[in-house]
Design a protein around this motif. Structure first.
Motif, PDB file in Angstrom:
ATOM      1  N   VAL A   9       0.878  -1.180   0.000  1.00 21.04           N
ATOM      2  CA  VAL A   9       0.000   0.000   0.000  1.00 21.04           C
ATOM      3  C   VAL A   9       0.909   1.222   0.000  1.00 21.04           C
ATOM      4  O   VAL A   9       1.706   1.409   0.918  1.00 21.04           O
ATOM      5  N   VAL A  10       0.799   2.035  -1.036  1.00 22.64           N
ATOM      6  CA  VAL A  10       1.664   3.203  -1.177  1.00 22.64           C
ATOM      7  C   VAL A  10       0.801   4.460  -1.173  1.00 22.64           C
ATOM      8  O   VAL A  10      -0.032   4.662  -2.064  1.00 22.64           O
ATOM      9  N   ILE A  11       1.001   5.271  -0.157  1.00 22.98           N
ATOM     10  CA  ILE A  11       0.246   6.518  -0.007  1.00 22.98           C
ATOM     11  C   ILE A  11       1.150   7.680  -0.401  1.00 22.98           C
ATOM     12  O   ILE A  11       2.204   7.884   0.207  1.00 22.98           O
ATOM     13  N   LEU A  12       0.757   8.412  -1.427  1.00 20.67           N
ATOM     14  CA  LEU A  12       1.529   9.583  -1.848  1.00 20.67           C
ATOM     15  C   LEU A  12       1.040  10.796  -1.081  1.00 20.67           C
ATOM     16  O   LEU A  12      -0.155  11.111  -1.075  1.00 20.67           O
ATOM     17  N   ASN A  13       1.967  11.486  -0.447  1.00 22.60           N
ATOM     18  CA  ASN A  13       1.618  12.616   0.421  1.00 22.60           C
ATOM     19  C   ASN A  13       2.273  13.904  -0.056  1.00 22.60           C
ATOM     20  O   ASN A  13       3.437  13.911  -0.474  1.00 22.60           O
ATOM     21  N   TRP A  14       1.511  14.973   0.021  1.00 26.09           N
ATOM     22  CA  TRP A  14       2.073  16.313  -0.163  1.00 26.09           C
ATOM     23  C   TRP A  14       1.345  17.253   0.795  1.00 26.09           C
ATOM     24  O   TRP A  14       0.166  17.551   0.616  1.00 26.09           O
ATOM     25  N   ASN A  15       2.034  17.636   1.867  1.00 26.83           N
ATOM     26  CA  ASN A  15       1.467  18.546   2.873  1.00 26.83           C
ATOM     27  C   ASN A  15       0.111  18.042   3.385  1.00 26.83           C
ATOM     28  O   ASN A  15      -0.822  18.826   3.561  1.00 26.83           O
ATOM     29  N   GLY A  16       0.043  16.751   3.631  1.00 25.77           N
ATOM     30  CA  GLY A  16      -1.224  16.158   4.064  1.00 25.77           C
ATOM     31  C   GLY A  16      -1.188  15.608   5.468  1.00 25.77           C
ATOM     32  O   GLY A  16      -1.819  14.577   5.749  1.00 25.77           O
ATOM     33  N   ILE A  17      -0.487  16.288   6.359  1.00 25.00           N
ATOM     34  CA  ILE A  17      -0.363  15.772   7.723  1.00 25.00           C
ATOM     35  C   ILE A  17      -1.724  15.599   8.389  1.00 25.00           C
ATOM     36  O   ILE A  17      -1.941  14.646   9.148  1.00 25.00           O
ATOM     37  N   LYS A  18      -2.674  16.479   8.069  1.00 20.40           N
ATOM     38  CA  LYS A  18      -4.016  16.366   8.649  1.00 20.40           C
ATOM     39  C   LYS A  18      -4.663  15.037   8.263  1.00 20.40           C
ATOM     40  O   LYS A  18      -5.258  14.350   9.108  1.00 20.40           O
ATOM     41  N   HIS A  19      -4.548  14.667   7.003  1.00 22.57           N
ATOM     42  CA  HIS A  19      -5.141  13.409   6.546  1.00 22.57           C
ATOM     43  C   HIS A  19      -4.394  12.206   7.090  1.00 22.57           C
ATOM     44  O   HIS A  19      -5.002  11.181   7.416  1.00 22.57           O
ATOM     45  N   LEU A  20      -3.084  12.298   7.187  1.00 26.46           N
ATOM     46  CA  LEU A  20      -2.314  11.186   7.746  1.00 26.46           C
ATOM     47  C   LEU A  20      -2.709  10.924   9.195  1.00 26.46           C
ATOM     48  O   LEU A  20      -2.835   9.771   9.615  1.00 26.46           O
ATOM     49  N   ARG A  21      -2.896  11.973   9.946  1.00 22.52           N
ATOM     50  CA  ARG A  21      -3.327  11.811  11.345  1.00 22.52           C
ATOM     51  C   ARG A  21      -4.670  11.097  11.423  1.00 22.52           C
ATOM     52  O   ARG A  21      -4.887  10.226  12.274  1.00 22.52           O
ATOM     53  N   GLU A  22      -5.592  11.465  10.523  1.00 22.19           N
ATOM     54  CA  GLU A  22      -6.956  10.967  10.616  1.00 22.19           C
ATOM     55  C   GLU A  22      -7.139   9.583   9.997  1.00 22.19           C
ATOM     56  O   GLU A  22      -7.864   8.741  10.548  1.00 22.19           O
ATOM     57  N   PHE A  23      -6.490   9.326   8.860  1.00 19.93           N
ATOM     58  CA  PHE A  23      -6.807   8.130   8.094  1.00 19.93           C
ATOM     59  C   PHE A  23      -5.756   7.021   8.151  1.00 19.93           C
ATOM     60  O   PHE A  23      -6.072   5.859   7.906  1.00 19.93           O
ATOM     61  N   LEU A  24      -4.526   7.345   8.471  1.00 17.90           N
ATOM     62  CA  LEU A  24      -3.482   6.325   8.490  1.00 17.90           C
ATOM     63  C   LEU A  24      -3.756   5.209   9.498  1.00 17.90           C
ATOM     64  O   LEU A  24      -3.473   4.038   9.206  1.00 17.90           O
ATOM     65  N   PRO A  25      -4.320   5.497  10.678  1.00 22.82           N
ATOM     66  CA  PRO A  25      -4.604   4.395  11.616  1.00 22.82           C
ATOM     67  C   PRO A  25      -5.489   3.296  11.028  1.00 22.82           C
ATOM     68  O   PRO A  25      -5.291   2.109  11.318  1.00 22.82           O
ATOM     69  N   SER A  26      -6.463   3.673  10.185  1.00 19.60           N
ATOM     70  CA  SER A  26      -7.316   2.636   9.589  1.00 19.60           C
ATOM     71  C   SER A  26      -6.517   1.770   8.607  1.00 19.60           C
ATOM     72  O   SER A  26      -6.733   0.557   8.516  1.00 19.60           O
ATOM     73  N   VAL A  27      -5.580   2.379   7.887  1.00 15.43           N
ATOM     74  CA  VAL A  27      -4.755   1.613   6.949  1.00 15.43           C
ATOM     75  C   VAL A  27      -3.874   0.633   7.721  1.00 15.43           C
ATOM     76  O   VAL A  27      -3.687  -0.514   7.306  1.00 15.43           O
ATOM     77  N   LEU A  28      -3.357   1.070   8.850  1.00 14.10           N
ATOM     78  CA  LEU A  28      -2.510   0.206   9.671  1.00 14.10           C
ATOM     79  C   LEU A  28      -3.290  -0.949  10.292  1.00 14.10           C
ATOM     80  O   LEU A  28      -2.698  -1.928  10.741  1.00 14.10           O
ATOM     81  N   SER A  29      -4.612  -0.840  10.297  1.00 13.54           N
ATOM     82  CA  SER A  29      -5.446  -1.932  10.829  1.00 13.54           C
ATOM     83  C   SER A  29      -5.685  -3.027   9.788  1.00 13.54           C
ATOM     84  O   SER A  29      -6.319  -4.046  10.099  1.00 13.54           O
ATOM     85  N   SER A  30      -5.205  -2.848   8.574  1.00 14.65           N
ATOM     86  CA  SER A  30      -5.399  -3.842   7.513  1.00 14.65           C
ATOM     87  C   SER A  30      -4.813  -5.187   7.934  1.00 14.65           C
ATOM     88  O   SER A  30      -3.702  -5.245   8.477  1.00 14.65           O
ATOM     89  N   ILE A  31      -5.535  -6.257   7.646  1.00 10.27           N
ATOM     90  CA  ILE A  31      -5.136  -7.572   8.168  1.00 10.27           C
ATOM     91  C   ILE A  31      -4.561  -8.484   7.092  1.00 10.27           C
ATOM     92  O   ILE A  31      -4.349  -9.672   7.345  1.00 10.27           O
ATOM     93  N   TYR A  32      -4.285  -7.975   5.918  1.00  9.19           N
ATOM     94  CA  TYR A  32      -3.697  -8.805   4.867  1.00  9.19           C
ATOM     95  C   TYR A  32      -2.339  -9.333   5.357  1.00  9.19           C
ATOM     96  O   TYR A  32      -1.527  -8.580   5.904  1.00  9.19           O
ATOM     97  N   PRO A  33      -2.038 -10.630   5.157  1.00 12.39           N
ATOM     98  CA  PRO A  33      -0.873 -11.246   5.808  1.00 12.39           C
ATOM     99  C   PRO A  33       0.503 -10.913   5.229  1.00 12.39           C
ATOM    100  O   PRO A  33       1.509 -11.114   5.897  1.00 12.39           O
ATOM    101  N   ASN A  34       0.579 -10.422   3.992  1.00 13.50           N
ATOM    102  CA  ASN A  34       1.889 -10.166   3.372  1.00 13.50           C
ATOM    103  C   ASN A  34       1.888  -8.737   2.834  1.00 13.50           C
ATOM    104  O   ASN A  34       1.783  -8.512   1.627  1.00 13.50           O
TER     105      ASN A  34
END
Length: 355
Positions: A9-34
């Protein structure tokens, strides 16, 4: 034990700290094994990189030396990512833990599937589709993109009407799944696009090469939208109109492109006049600039377009004859259907007029 494909999963960021704070935790909850989760950064100045390093030190960061836009940013970042599948995910997307597996299962079922996307719902109105991709993308004969669940500005409520996975014309860049070898075979995004419609161009090129693009109804994500460019931003208007012409130039046979682009320029002029009557002078000027930029680009002999870097195939010359290269294209005019015949929903269109 069966092989589990490696997914990044590749997230491209440009001055998006607000979105990273809000949405990155859900991405980290992904349960795919590899799974690898990677942040690609386009030279942010808002402390985004420092935030990731401090709060999520295990996440790999790939830093670009400038803001290369969505297209150039991903092209540079993905050169350094090893995986069987790339997932290009917008920073303003909320996901559920099991969102990856259904799409990978679908793509693993057919070697000809190059790209796919889940159902895209609106983050602020979760029972409605989201503009960027809804339930899979389509295109009309004049290059106007639309979706199951979204035609122009008309957004449908999700009532279970698009619960069947299947082949579409394009998959949204908000959550784009693509096989690594297909990404590289197609030479990635066309850098000229910068942002907007680059995923449609990529999917069209893949289809011209004999691949399929899919919509996976078994997975859904929630997209905020407008995270980088607001819908009212004239620069977004410029990109949409300019890139739509590039899209046609890249993917249609030469004389067909000449014919369709000529018609589109006149249709765009009607949109320009509409902007003027609505008092949107900056948007009208954006349409004019889009046309100027496109015409000037035709005379830049030194420019190496994406066509120079990809296999020489056309829609009439698919490498794999078992695949319908036009699958998902509408034979009619979406402008006519929507504005004249008042057809507001995807299901209002005649299914027999799709390739």
């Amino acid at each position: 034990m069966s092989y589990t494909p490696k997914v990044a999963v590749v997230i491209l960021n440009w001055n998006g700290i607000k979105h990273l704070r809000e949405f990155l935790p859900s991405v980290l909850s992904s349960i795919y094994p590899n799974l690898d989760i990677i942040i690609g950064d386009n030279a942010s100045t808002d402390g985004s990189v420092e935030f990731i390093k401090q709060e999520y030190p295990s996440i790999r960061i790939i830093e670009n030396d400038d803001n290369y836009g969505f297209t150039g940013g991903y092209n540079r970042v993905l050169e350094h990512v090893e995986a069987d599948y790339y997932i290009l995910l917008n920073s303003d997307v909320e996901v559920s833990p099991g969102w990856i597996q259904p799409v990978i299962n679908l793509m693993e079922s057919d070697l000809l599937i190059a790209a796919a996307a889940p159902k895209i719902l609106a983050y602020n109105q979760k029972d409605h589709f989201e503009h960027a991709g809804a339930a899979g993308g389509f295109i009309d004969r004049y290059g106007y993109p639309f979706c199951q669940g979204r035609m122009f500005y008309e957004i449908e409520e999700d009532k279970g009407q698009y619960e069947q996975s299947g082949e579409v014309f394009w998959a949204t860049g908000a959550a784009l799944f693509i096989k690594k070898h297909c990404w590289h075979e197609a030479s990635g995004f066309d850098d000229r696009f910068f942002a907007h419609m680059e995923e449609i161009d990529l999917c069209w090129r893949l289809k011209n090469m004999g691949y399929k693009v899919m919509y996976c109804a078994e997975s859904e994500v929630f997209h905020l939208g407008g995270g980088t460019l607001n819908v009212e931003n004239p620069f977004k208007t410029y990109l949409n109109f300019r890139n739509n012409l590039l899209l046609l130039q890249n993917n249609l046979p030469f004389w067909r492109a000449v014919f369709v682009i000529s018609i589109r320029i006149w249709m765009d002029l009607l949109a320009l006049l509409r902007f003027l009557t609505e008092g949107k002078r900056k948007d009208a000027w954006a349409v004019s600039r889009a046309h100027q930029n496109f015409v000037l680009s035709l005379f830049k002999r030194q420019h190496q377009s994406i066509k120079d870097k990809r296999p020489k195939v056309t829609a009439a010359d698919c490498t794999l004859p078992t695949v319908n290269c036009k699958k998902g294209m509408y034979k009619g005019s979406l402008v006519w259907e929507f504005f004249v015949k008042k057809k507001r929903h995807f299901t209002d269109l005649d299914p027999d007029r799709f390739y």
